[in-house]
Scaffold this motif. Structure first.
Motif, mmCIF file in Angstrom:
data_model
loop_
_atom_site.group_PDB
_atom_site.id
_atom_site.type_symbol
_atom_site.label_atom_id
_atom_site.label_comp_id
_atom_site.label_asym_id
_atom_site.label_seq_id
_atom_site.Cartn_x
_atom_site.Cartn_y
_atom_site.Cartn_z
ATOM 1 N N VAL A 1 12.323 -13.395 68.675
ATOM 2 C CA VAL A 1 12.194 -13.099 67.251
ATOM 3 C C VAL A 1 13.394 -13.693 66.535
ATOM 4 O O VAL A 1 14.528 -13.419 66.897
ATOM 5 C CB VAL A 1 12.138 -11.577 67.000
ATOM 6 N N ASN A 2 13.138 -14.507 65.536
ATOM 7 C CA ASN A 2 14.208 -15.131 64.764
ATOM 8 C C ASN A 2 14.070 -14.696 63.315
ATOM 9 O O ASN A 2 13.031 -14.930 62.696
ATOM 10 C CB ASN A 2 14.110 -16.660 64.882
ATOM 11 N N TYR A 3 15.109 -14.034 62.789
ATOM 12 C CA TYR A 3 15.014 -13.561 61.414
ATOM 13 C C TYR A 3 16.356 -13.681 60.696
ATOM 14 O O TYR A 3 17.413 -13.805 61.312
ATOM 15 C CB TYR A 3 14.511 -12.109 61.360
ATOM 16 N N ASN A 4 16.282 -13.648 59.365
ATOM 17 C CA ASN A 4 17.456 -13.727 58.501
ATOM 18 C C ASN A 4 17.692 -12.386 57.826
ATOM 19 O O ASN A 4 16.738 -11.694 57.448
ATOM 20 C CB ASN A 4 17.256 -14.781 57.406
ATOM 21 N N VAL A 5 18.959 -12.041 57.662
ATOM 22 C CA VAL A 5 19.337 -10.845 56.905
ATOM 23 C C VAL A 5 20.276 -11.272 55.786
ATOM 24 O O VAL A 5 21.329 -11.866 56.045
ATOM 25 C CB VAL A 5 20.044 -9.803 57.802
ATOM 26 N N ARG A 6 19.878 -11.008 54.553
ATOM 27 C CA ARG A 6 20.698 -11.368 53.388
ATOM 28 C C ARG A 6 21.176 -10.107 52.683
ATOM 29 O O ARG A 6 20.426 -9.159 52.493
ATOM 30 C CB ARG A 6 19.903 -12.226 52.406
ATOM 31 N N ASP A 7 22.451 -10.105 52.301
ATOM 32 C CA ASP A 7 23.011 -8.997 51.537
ATOM 33 C C ASP A 7 22.836 -9.259 50.057
ATOM 34 O O ASP A 7 23.311 -10.267 49.536
ATOM 35 C CB ASP A 7 24.490 -8.811 51.854
ATOM 36 N N SER A 8 22.149 -8.361 49.388
ATOM 37 C CA SER A 8 21.923 -8.490 47.952
ATOM 38 C C SER A 8 22.602 -7.334 47.222
ATOM 39 O O SER A 8 22.497 -6.177 47.649
ATOM 40 C CB SER A 8 20.419 -8.481 47.652
ATOM 41 N N GLN B 1 19.811 -4.935 51.865
ATOM 42 C CA GLN B 1 19.625 -6.047 52.781
ATOM 43 C C GLN B 1 18.166 -6.513 52.759
ATOM 44 O O GLN B 1 17.243 -5.702 52.812
ATOM 45 C CB GLN B 1 20.037 -5.659 54.196
ATOM 46 N N ILE B 2 18.011 -7.825 52.677
ATOM 47 C CA ILE B 2 16.689 -8.442 52.618
ATOM 48 C C ILE B 2 16.436 -9.171 53.930
ATOM 49 O O ILE B 2 17.253 -9.976 54.370
ATOM 50 C CB ILE B 2 16.592 -9.420 51.434
ATOM 51 N N VAL B 3 15.301 -8.892 54.549
ATOM 52 C CA VAL B 3 14.967 -9.453 55.848
ATOM 53 C C VAL B 3 13.799 -10.420 55.707
ATOM 54 O O VAL B 3 12.820 -10.141 55.008
ATOM 55 C CB VAL B 3 14.590 -8.342 56.850
#
Length: 225
Positions: free
Chosen positions: A25-32, A41-43
């Motif tokens: 599983v490859n995912y991104n986590v962005r701090d907003s 956090q946006i996934v």
């Protein structure tokens, strides 16, 4: 805004046992930080083994919509504070893949109108289609003959258990997780839950109520083979 890219091997397993099957599983986590005192956090997923791009796009679209709903909730939280200290924080806790479902679970901690609240938010997706599975639908898919109690809460991510299912949850959690406190029985039979899947177990997390905060833990119902 910070972006974190994670590649994870998630074993498709149940509590206390480990399966040999694992899925990348490859995912991104962005701090907003849409406003002061708010962190969300946006996934988003880049790859999920066994899923095509259409399914992944469905999942990402749903998670973006969820982030927007959390942002609206944060605005209401700030308005309710009426100038007093407040805060809203939502952070990814875990991504869980089982045979039929993908669960994305967030920790949520807020102080709105002077009242602290500790919750978990979950979005569950059907595999391999990537379709969102609302909490009530998830429960009915797993336990089709069991009736849920219709609660007064407008939150569609919450369910209420009948006494028999609540007893099953307490017994399974006592046996598998070694969680038992008789003082929690009344609370657990009368509260609402957020739910998701971990292996062959349905995980339940009760709503936060300050006097019962010591009972607010993850519980489970073990699915029969």
């Amino acid at each position: 805004m910070r972006a974190l890219v994670l590649t994870v091997c998630i074993a498709m397993s149940s509590w206390g046992s480990q399966s040999q099957a694992a899925a990348a599983v490859n995912y991104n986590v962005r701090d907003s930080k849409p406003m002061k005192d708010v962190s969300i956090q946006i996934v988003s997923f880049d790859a999920l083994a066994g899923l095509d791009q259409n399914a992944i796009k469905k999942i990402n679209t749903t998670l973006i919509a969820a982030s927007a709903s959390f942002g609206k909730e944060a605005k209401k939280c700030g308005a309710a504070a009426q100038g007093h200290p407040w805060g809203y924080e939502l952070a990814l806790e875990k991504v869980l893949r089982s045979e039929k479902y993908l669960s994305v679970v967030f920790d949520k901690s807020t102080v709105c109108a002077g009242s602290p609240d500790i919750e978990k938010e979950a979005r569950v997706f059907s595999l391999p289609t990537g379709d969102l599975v609302p909490a009530r639908n998830l429960f009915k898919q797993i336990f089709p003959t069991t009736k849920l109690i219709i609660g007064a809460s407008p939150n569609k991510e919450l369910i209420r258990l009948d006494d028999e299912m609540a007893e099953t949850m307490i017994d399974d959690s006592k046996e598998i997780l070694k969680i038992y406190d008789s003082r929690c029985d009344f609370f657990l039979k009368n509260t609402s839950y957020r739910i998701w899947m971990d292996g062959k177990n349905l995980i339940l997390f009760p709503e936060f109520i300050q006097p019962e905060s010591f009972c607010q833990k993850e519980y489970l119902i073990q699915l029969e083979d």
